[in-house]
Design a protein around this motif. Structure first.
Motif, short mmCIF file in Angstrom:
data_model
loop_
_atom_site.label_atom_id
_atom_site.label_comp_id
_atom_site.label_asym_id
_atom_site.label_seq_id
_atom_site.Cartn_x
_atom_site.Cartn_y
_atom_site.Cartn_z
N GLY A 90 0.73 -1.13 -0.38
CA GLY A 90 0.05 0.12 0.12
C GLY A 90 0.94 1.36 0.12
N SER A 93 0.19 3.97 -2.24
CA SER A 93 -0.55 5.41 -2.20
C SER A 93 -0.34 6.58 -1.94
N LEU A 96 1.00 8.04 -4.66
CA LEU A 96 0.09 8.79 -5.70
C LEU A 96 -0.47 10.03 -5.36
N MET A 97 -0.32 10.32 -3.37
CA MET A 97 -0.02 11.32 -3.42
C MET A 97 0.83 12.82 -4.07
N TYR A 261 -6.50 -1.27 -8.26
CA TYR A 261 -5.42 -0.90 -7.10
C TYR A 261 -6.99 0.71 -5.98
N GLY A 262 -7.57 1.08 -6.62
CA GLY A 262 -8.55 2.31 -6.53
C GLY A 262 -9.69 1.25 -5.94
N ALA A 266 -7.02 1.39 -1.66
CA ALA A 266 -6.14 1.08 -1.13
C ALA A 266 -5.35 2.75 -1.40
#
Length: 266
Positions: A90, A93, A96-97, A261-262, A266
């Motif tokens: 995970g 994540s 991705l932010m 994934y979303g 996650a």
């Protein structure tokens, strides 16, 4: 590219250099783990003592396998293991932010380690050069002009291949294990252990159009002067074809993987 984007990439580069420096012992182990071409050099050099094998004599094998070692060091990537772990735990994540695309993050982290990796590999290469008497480098101006692009494309092919396989972790428990299958084929078909020109008739022609050879055997043969100008240009063209194919697969796997994934929150 804007100044803000350049500063972000510069920050990633510095992070990659810091990580490589902190884990320099592990990096040295990786360098030593990719010395198989030098082991092959000893074997084929001994076999060629009684005369040439195919179109390679002892000096030819020296040049080929030293170049193979160098190309391998300059085209290596490890995004498949990083991405596999980030997806499973995970940690992706958090990436991705960030204001930088995760793939750009991995590109810079991998590239930033190349200077230190090269420095660690240099003493090994120099020692082999001194023992064997050196290696020949192409004098063909076309080949010389294409050498750097060929190495860059080889790195891109390795990176995108690992990215595509790493994206399978969106659906599989241990996608990195599948890379072992790919690397097994790479070792056999890329010219890593034996020049592809020494393969049996038929197999040699097939091997030379596969992405494995485009990522190693072609730049090696280009560097040591075993390709004509026409062959060099054709090889670059083949690298670009595989780059588009593998890059398209990686992009598709990434987009669909992110949706999966979303979906799991996650």
């Amino acid at each position: 590219m804007s100044g803000v984007q350049l500063r972000k990439l510069g920050a990633l580069w510095r992070l990659g250099v810091a990580e490589a420096t902190a884990y320099r012992t592990s990096l040295l182990v990786w360098v030593l783990a990719t010395t198989m071409p030098l082991i092959s050099l000893v074997l084929w050099r001994a076999l060629a003592r009684g005369g040439p094998i195919g179109d390679y004599d002892q000096a030819g094998f020296d040049s080929y396998f030293i170049a193979a070692f160098v190309v391998r060091q300059l085209s290596v990537s490890w995004v498949v293991w990083d991405l596999d772990g980030q997806i499973r735990t995970g940690a992706l994540s958090a990436l991705l932010m960030r204001p930088v695309h995760p793939v750009a993050h991995h590109v810079m982290i991998n590239l930033a380690a190349l200077p230190l990796r090269t420095a660690l590999a240099a003493p090994v290469a120099i020692a082999v050069l001194l023992v064997t008497g050196g290696m020949s480098i192409t004098t063909n101006p076309v080949a010389l002009a294409l050498a750097i692009p060929a190495l860059v494309l080889a790195w891109c092919l390795n990176f995108l291949t690992q990215l595509a396989i790493g994206c399978l972790a969106f659906w599989l428990t241990k996608a990195a294990a599948l890379y072992d299958v790919w690397i097994g084929a790479y070792v056999v078909l890329a010219g890593y252990l034996v020049p592809t020109s020494l393969f049996p008739a038929g197999l040699a022609e097939v091997a030379r159009v596969l992405p494995f050879h485009a990522a190693l055997g072609f730049p090696v043969e280009l560097l040591i002067g075993r390709l004509s100008s026409a062959q060099a240009l054709a090889g670059i063209g083949l690298q670009l074809v595989w780059l588009v194919v593998i890059g398209g697969i990686a992009a598709l796997a990434w987009r669909r993987g992110l949706r999966a994934y979303g979906a799991f929150g996650a």
